[in-house]
Scaffold this motif. Structure first.
Motif, PDB file in Angstrom:
ATOM      1  N   LEU A  14      48.650  96.796  39.919  1.00 50.46           N
ATOM      2  CA  LEU A  14      49.046  96.256  38.568  1.00 50.46           C
ATOM      3  C   LEU A  14      50.252  96.588  38.071  1.00 50.46           C
ATOM      4  O   LEU A  14      51.189  97.500  39.025  1.00 50.46           O
ATOM      5  N   TRP A  15      50.864  95.991  37.284  1.00 51.89           N
ATOM      6  CA  TRP A  15      52.329  96.458  36.848  1.00 51.89           C
ATOM      7  C   TRP A  15      52.213  97.731  36.210  1.00 51.89           C
ATOM      8  O   TRP A  15      51.443  97.834  35.180  1.00 51.89           O
ATOM      9  N   ARG A  16      53.020  98.394  36.525  1.00 51.75           N
ATOM     10  CA  ARG A  16      53.170  99.838  35.986  1.00 51.75           C
ATOM     11  C   ARG A  16      54.537 100.122  35.504  1.00 51.75           C
ATOM     12  O   ARG A  16      55.499  99.964  35.903  1.00 51.75           O
ATOM     13  N   VAL A 106      59.040  94.434  41.838  1.00 53.27           N
ATOM     14  CA  VAL A 106      59.646  95.116  40.631  1.00 53.27           C
ATOM     15  C   VAL A 106      60.093  94.065  39.773  1.00 53.27           C
ATOM     16  O   VAL A 106      60.435  93.101  39.970  1.00 53.27           O
ATOM     17  N   LYS A 107      59.886  94.334  38.357  1.00 48.01           N
ATOM     18  CA  LYS A 107      60.321  93.320  37.681  1.00 48.01           C
ATOM     19  C   LYS A 107      60.751  94.133  36.034  1.00 48.01           C
ATOM     20  O   LYS A 107      60.468  95.324  35.910  1.00 48.01           O
ATOM     21  N   VAL A 108      61.695  93.374  35.428  1.00 50.38           N
ATOM     22  CA  VAL A 108      62.361  94.044  34.149  1.00 50.38           C
ATOM     23  C   VAL A 108      61.790  93.297  33.006  1.00 50.38           C
ATOM     24  O   VAL A 108      61.950  91.941  33.131  1.00 50.38           O
ATOM     25  N   GLU A 109      61.114  93.869  31.915  1.00 50.00           N
ATOM     26  CA  GLU A 109      60.726  92.903  30.775  1.00 50.00           C
ATOM     27  C   GLU A 109      61.250  93.580  29.484  1.00 50.00           C
ATOM     28  O   GLU A 109      60.788  94.897  29.464  1.00 50.00           O
ATOM     29  N   ASP A 110      62.099  93.209  28.645  1.00 53.23           N
ATOM     30  CA  ASP A 110      62.371  93.890  27.490  1.00 53.23           C
ATOM     31  C   ASP A 110      62.910  95.008  27.711  1.00 53.23           C
ATOM     32  O   ASP A 110      62.525  96.138  26.918  1.00 53.23           O
ATOM     33  N   GLY A 111      63.892  95.192  28.681  1.00 54.40           N
ATOM     34  CA  GLY A 111      64.439  96.365  28.870  1.00 54.40           C
ATOM     35  C   GLY A 111      63.676  97.588  29.701  1.00 54.40           C
ATOM     36  O   GLY A 111      64.139  98.918  29.687  1.00 54.40           O
ATOM     37  N   TYR A 114      59.324  97.746  35.574  1.00 51.53           N
ATOM     38  CA  TYR A 114      57.788  97.902  36.086  1.00 51.53           C
ATOM     39  C   TYR A 114      58.033  97.686  37.463  1.00 51.53           C
ATOM     40  O   TYR A 114      58.537  96.953  38.186  1.00 51.53           O
ATOM     41  N   VAL A 115      56.879  98.329  37.966  1.00 48.36           N
ATOM     42  CA  VAL A 115      56.565  98.485  39.714  1.00 48.36           C
ATOM     43  C   VAL A 115      55.145  98.136  39.796  1.00 48.36           C
ATOM     44  O   VAL A 115      54.296  98.636  39.260  1.00 48.36           O
TER      45      VAL A 115
END
Ligand code: FES
Length: 132
Positions: A14-16, A106-111, A114-115
């Protein structure tokens, strides 16, 4: 409904949420702790404006990849394990030795960074009782 680091399904990827980009972009490499224990820890890289995540323990013999030297050779990003100097491509996890280091999305959302991982992740170590 909340998403991100709320995961009550054990071992599901899951995205953490890890933390804010403003903080995590201050260091090129850092250790992220896993609730599953140190063998599941993550090495989070921030290089040239991009985040990458690999398993923190070397696929060879468990060395601390997060303490390795990082090299950028014409865009080829590599980390060298401090124990036996094996190379690992930071984007793909591949080593010229043939070993494959686990790669985490890895992603970046709203600053927020998330891994994707099977357990909760934290910048601080988890107390031993929460590792089960
Ligand atoms: S433990 Fe990493 S190269 Fe041997």
């Amino acid at each position: 409904m909340a998403t991100g680091d709320v995961g009550n399904t054990p071992n599901a990827n899951l995205w953490r949420s890890i933390g804010p980009v403003t903080e995590l972009s201050k260091r090129q490499c850092r250790l992220i702790h896993s609730a599953l224990g140190c063998n599941s820890d993550v090495c989070l890289f921030f290089i040239k404006g991009e985040f990458f995540a690999l398993a923190a323990r070397c696929a060879h013999a468990g060395g601390p990849l997060y303490e390795g030297d990082i090299e950028d050779t014409d865009g080829l990003l590599q980390v060298f394990c401090p124990w036996h100097d094996y190379d690992f491509n930071i984007r793909t996890g591949k080593s010229q030795t043939g070993l494959q280091q686990e790669v985490h999305e890895v992603k970046v959302e709203d600053g927020i960074v998330y891994v994707k991982h099977a357990s909760l992740l934290s910048l601080q170590p988890f107390p031993p009782s929460s590792k089960s």
